[in-house]
Design an enzyme around this catalytic site. Sequence first.
Site, PDB file in Angstrom:
ATOM      1  N   ASN A   1      -1.311   4.519   4.678  1.00  0.00           N
ATOM      2  CA  ASN A   1       0.063   4.115   4.384  1.00  0.00           C
ATOM      3  C   ASN A   1       0.559   3.234   5.521  1.00  0.00           C
ATOM      4  O   ASN A   1      -0.138   3.080   6.523  1.00  0.00           O
ATOM      5  CB  ASN A   1       0.958   5.374   4.248  1.00  0.00           C
ATOM      6  CG  ASN A   1       2.218   5.115   3.429  1.00  0.00           C
ATOM      7  OD1 ASN A   1       2.941   4.156   3.657  1.00  0.00           O
ATOM      8  ND2 ASN A   1       2.472   5.973   2.463  1.00  0.00           N
ATOM      9  N   LEU A   2       1.719   2.649   5.338  1.00  0.00           N
ATOM     10  CA  LEU A   2       2.319   1.887   6.444  1.00  0.00           C
ATOM     11  C   LEU A   2       2.836   2.857   7.491  1.00  0.00           C
ATOM     12  O   LEU A   2       2.846   2.579   8.681  1.00  0.00           O
ATOM     13  CB  LEU A   2       3.490   1.034   5.935  1.00  0.00           C
ATOM     14  CG  LEU A   2       3.150  -0.159   5.047  1.00  0.00           C
ATOM     15  CD1 LEU A   2       4.432  -0.852   4.601  1.00  0.00           C
ATOM     16  CD2 LEU A   2       2.241  -1.139   5.777  1.00  0.00           C
TER      17      LEU A   2
ATOM     18  N   SER B   1       4.272   7.536  -1.472  1.00  0.00           N
ATOM     19  CA  SER B   1       5.266   8.103  -0.564  1.00  0.00           C
ATOM     20  C   SER B   1       5.201   9.633  -0.487  1.00  0.00           C
ATOM     21  O   SER B   1       5.822  10.230   0.384  1.00  0.00           O
ATOM     22  CB  SER B   1       6.656   7.655  -0.999  1.00  0.00           C
ATOM     23  OG  SER B   1       6.826   7.936  -2.365  1.00  0.00           O
TER      24      SER B   1
ATOM     25  N   HIS C   1       0.285   8.050 -14.859  1.00  0.00           N
ATOM     26  CA  HIS C   1       1.666   7.761 -15.262  1.00  0.00           C
ATOM     27  C   HIS C   1       1.750   6.717 -16.375  1.00  0.00           C
ATOM     28  O   HIS C   1       2.796   6.110 -16.578  1.00  0.00           O
ATOM     29  CB  HIS C   1       2.487   7.307 -14.054  1.00  0.00           C
ATOM     30  CG  HIS C   1       2.771   8.417 -13.079  1.00  0.00           C
ATOM     31  ND1 HIS C   1       3.269   8.219 -11.817  1.00  0.00           N
ATOM     32  CD2 HIS C   1       2.605   9.762 -13.194  1.00  0.00           C
ATOM     33  CE1 HIS C   1       3.413   9.392 -11.208  1.00  0.00           C
ATOM     34  NE2 HIS C   1       3.003  10.342 -12.014  1.00  0.00           N
TER      35      HIS C   1
ATOM     36  N   CYS D   1       4.104   0.199 -35.495  1.00  0.00           N
ATOM     37  CA  CYS D   1       2.888   0.724 -34.876  1.00  0.00           C
ATOM     38  C   CYS D   1       1.693   0.180 -35.657  1.00  0.00           C
ATOM     39  O   CYS D   1       1.670   0.280 -36.889  1.00  0.00           O
ATOM     40  CB  CYS D   1       2.895   2.251 -34.931  1.00  0.00           C
ATOM     41  SG  CYS D   1       1.323   3.017 -34.479  1.00  0.00           S
TER      42      CYS D   1
ATOM     43  N   ASN E   1       0.008   4.063 -10.554  1.00  0.00           N
ATOM     44  CA  ASN E   1       0.513   2.733 -10.895  1.00  0.00           C
ATOM     45  C   ASN E   1       0.360   2.437 -12.379  1.00  0.00           C
ATOM     46  O   ASN E   1      -0.588   2.887 -13.029  1.00  0.00           O
ATOM     47  CB  ASN E   1      -0.206   1.662 -10.070  1.00  0.00           C
ATOM     48  CG  ASN E   1       0.130   1.777  -8.604  1.00  0.00           C
ATOM     49  OD1 ASN E   1       1.098   2.454  -8.253  1.00  0.00           O
ATOM     50  ND2 ASN E   1      -0.658   1.157  -7.757  1.00  0.00           N
ATOM     51  N   ILE E   2       1.304   1.649 -12.854  1.00  0.00           N
ATOM     52  CA  ILE E   2       1.282   1.280 -14.265  1.00  0.00           C
ATOM     53  C   ILE E   2       0.792  -0.158 -14.424  1.00  0.00           C
ATOM     54  O   ILE E   2       0.730  -0.680 -15.527  1.00  0.00           O
ATOM     55  CB  ILE E   2       2.676   1.497 -14.894  1.00  0.00           C
ATOM     56  CG1 ILE E   2       3.767   0.742 -14.122  1.00  0.00           C
ATOM     57  CG2 ILE E   2       3.008   2.982 -14.911  1.00  0.00           C
ATOM     58  CD1 ILE E   2       5.173   0.889 -14.724  1.00  0.00           C
TER      59      ILE E   2
HETATM   60  P1  NAD Z   1       6.668   4.550  -3.686  1.00  0.00           P
HETATM   61  O1  NAD Z   1       7.281   3.243  -3.964  1.00  0.00           O
HETATM   62  O2  NAD Z   1       7.521   5.751  -3.704  1.00  0.00           O
HETATM   63  O3  NAD Z   1       5.990   4.487  -2.243  1.00  0.00           O
HETATM   64  C1  NAD Z   1       5.164   3.435  -1.852  1.00  0.00           C
HETATM   65  C2  NAD Z   1       4.467   3.837  -0.572  1.00  0.00           C
HETATM   66  O4  NAD Z   1       3.560   2.800  -0.228  1.00  0.00           O
HETATM   67  C3  NAD Z   1       5.410   4.031   0.622  1.00  0.00           C
HETATM   68  O5  NAD Z   1       5.095   5.254   1.251  1.00  0.00           O
HETATM   69  C4  NAD Z   1       5.121   2.830   1.513  1.00  0.00           C
HETATM   70  O6  NAD Z   1       5.234   3.164   2.897  1.00  0.00           O
HETATM   71  C5  NAD Z   1       3.672   2.517   1.149  1.00  0.00           C
HETATM   72  N1  NAD Z   1       3.314   1.103   1.328  1.00  0.00           N
HETATM   73  C6  NAD Z   1       4.058   0.006   1.053  1.00  0.00           C
HETATM   74  N2  NAD Z   1       3.380  -1.118   1.309  1.00  0.00           N
HETATM   75  C7  NAD Z   1       2.162  -0.726   1.762  1.00  0.00           C
HETATM   76  C8  NAD Z   1       1.007  -1.427   2.201  1.00  0.00           C
HETATM   77  N3  NAD Z   1       0.956  -2.768   2.215  1.00  0.00           N
HETATM   78  N4  NAD Z   1      -0.078  -0.713   2.605  1.00  0.00           N
HETATM   79  C9  NAD Z   1      -0.050   0.647   2.600  1.00  0.00           C
HETATM   80  N5  NAD Z   1       1.024   1.371   2.185  1.00  0.00           N
HETATM   81  C10 NAD Z   1       2.103   0.695   1.773  1.00  0.00           C
HETATM   82  O7  NAD Z   1       5.429   4.678  -4.659  1.00  0.00           O
HETATM   83  P2  NAD Z   1       4.677   5.924  -5.323  1.00  0.00           P
HETATM   84  O8  NAD Z   1       4.527   7.015  -4.327  1.00  0.00           O
HETATM   85  O9  NAD Z   1       3.475   5.364  -5.972  1.00  0.00           O
HETATM   86  O10 NAD Z   1       5.668   6.475  -6.451  1.00  0.00           O
HETATM   87  C11 NAD Z   1       6.399   5.579  -7.241  1.00  0.00           C
HETATM   88  C12 NAD Z   1       6.313   5.752  -8.753  1.00  0.00           C
HETATM   89  O11 NAD Z   1       6.799   4.519  -9.315  1.00  0.00           O
HETATM   90  C13 NAD Z   1       4.897   5.924  -9.272  1.00  0.00           C
HETATM   91  O12 NAD Z   1       4.893   7.017 -10.093  1.00  0.00           O
HETATM   92  C14 NAD Z   1       4.594   4.666 -10.109  1.00  0.00           C
HETATM   93  O13 NAD Z   1       4.286   5.008 -11.443  1.00  0.00           O
HETATM   94  C15 NAD Z   1       5.861   3.860 -10.175  1.00  0.00           C
HETATM   95  N6  NAD Z   1       5.654   2.447  -9.698  1.00  0.00           N
HETATM   96  C16 NAD Z   1       4.508   1.772 -10.004  1.00  0.00           C
HETATM   97  C17 NAD Z   1       4.314   0.474  -9.531  1.00  0.00           C
HETATM   98  C18 NAD Z   1       3.026  -0.252  -9.899  1.00  0.00           C
HETATM   99  O14 NAD Z   1       2.459   0.029 -10.943  1.00  0.00           O
HETATM  100  N7  NAD Z   1       2.536  -1.157  -9.052  1.00  0.00           N
HETATM  101  C19 NAD Z   1       5.284  -0.142  -8.748  1.00  0.00           C
HETATM  102  C20 NAD Z   1       6.464   0.572  -8.468  1.00  0.00           C
HETATM  103  C21 NAD Z   1       6.638   1.870  -8.951  1.00  0.00           C
END
Ligand code: NAD
Length: 241
Positions: free
Chosen positions: A203-204, A179, A111, A138, A94-95
């Site tokens: 996960n869900l 995911s 990331h 910068c 997550n970012i």
């Molecule tokens: P993804 O969006 O591909 O998958 C999210 C996963 O979380 C899914 O498998 C879903 O079933 C599960 N999920 C959703 N709600 C849930 C809950 N309440 N409890 C448990 N599980 C739950 O995300 P990813 O695999 O992290 O890959 C996405 C890329 O996008 C990452 O590299 C990330 O950098 C970026 N991203 C980051 C953020 C953030 O910083 N919050 C948000 C969106 C995308």
Amino acid sequence: MFKKIVILTGAGISAESGIPVFRSETGLWEQERVEDVATYEGFARNARKVHDFYNKMRKSIRTKEPNPAHLALTRLQSEYAQKFAADVTIVTQNIDDLHEKAGSKDVIHMHGELNSILCEHCLGRYEYHDDSSSDTECSLCGHKALRPDIVWFGEMPYQMELIEKKLFDCDLFISIGTSGVVYPAAGFCSVAKSTGAYCVEFNLEKSAVASNFTRGIYGKASVTVPAFVDELIKTGTFSEE
Ligand code: NAD
């Protein structure tokens, strides 16, 4: 009891805090093409659009708060680590900054981070909370060469050497809300398992790499993770059912 724990978190852990996951219909990601806002080629084509995209996201996370899953991981890092002399590492894709807001320490943002900026001229990275553009200087070298400090598709995630070492070393690997389709993070379970770690996925629903895990716990992370962590802190382990 587990002495070396590595936790990988993904967008799913922040979903209940109101930050949309990657593949959702409401998120910023859905309004733009990944090739435009999450690749270097997209940035080279239209830097302004990419700066604006992350400026908007940086602003949007300001008001977001950690949920019970983030807070539970902080307890694992403090209470569990202290009680059992354990090492607990959080690696996040997550970012956002919700692990930090929850009080977690030394979180590895593989990331990158919205609240950080990267200079393409001096390669410096520093904490950053404002809007950026191609005209922003910068503050380390003065050049106008800033880009969002986000690891885009095709780029090398941060701190991979340290992460791999931790994975080879750990006895418990936990993955939460990811995911399992974005590599190398999707392969972390296989690395941890190769040296005998117990691997649990939260996960869900089953992720794309669910079959690699020793166990899967399905449901909202805000409910499942605190329950698991509470048992771990109390007993040093967890029941198998
Ligand atoms: P993804 O969006 O591909 O998958 C999210 C996963 O979380 C899914 O498998 C879903 O079933 C599960 N999920 C959703 N709600 C849930 C809950 N309440 N409890 C448990 N599980 C739950 O995300 P990813 O695999 O992290 O890959 C996405 C890329 O996008 C990452 O590299 C990330 O950098 C970026 N991203 C980051 C953020 C953030 O910083 N919050 C948000 C969106 C995308």
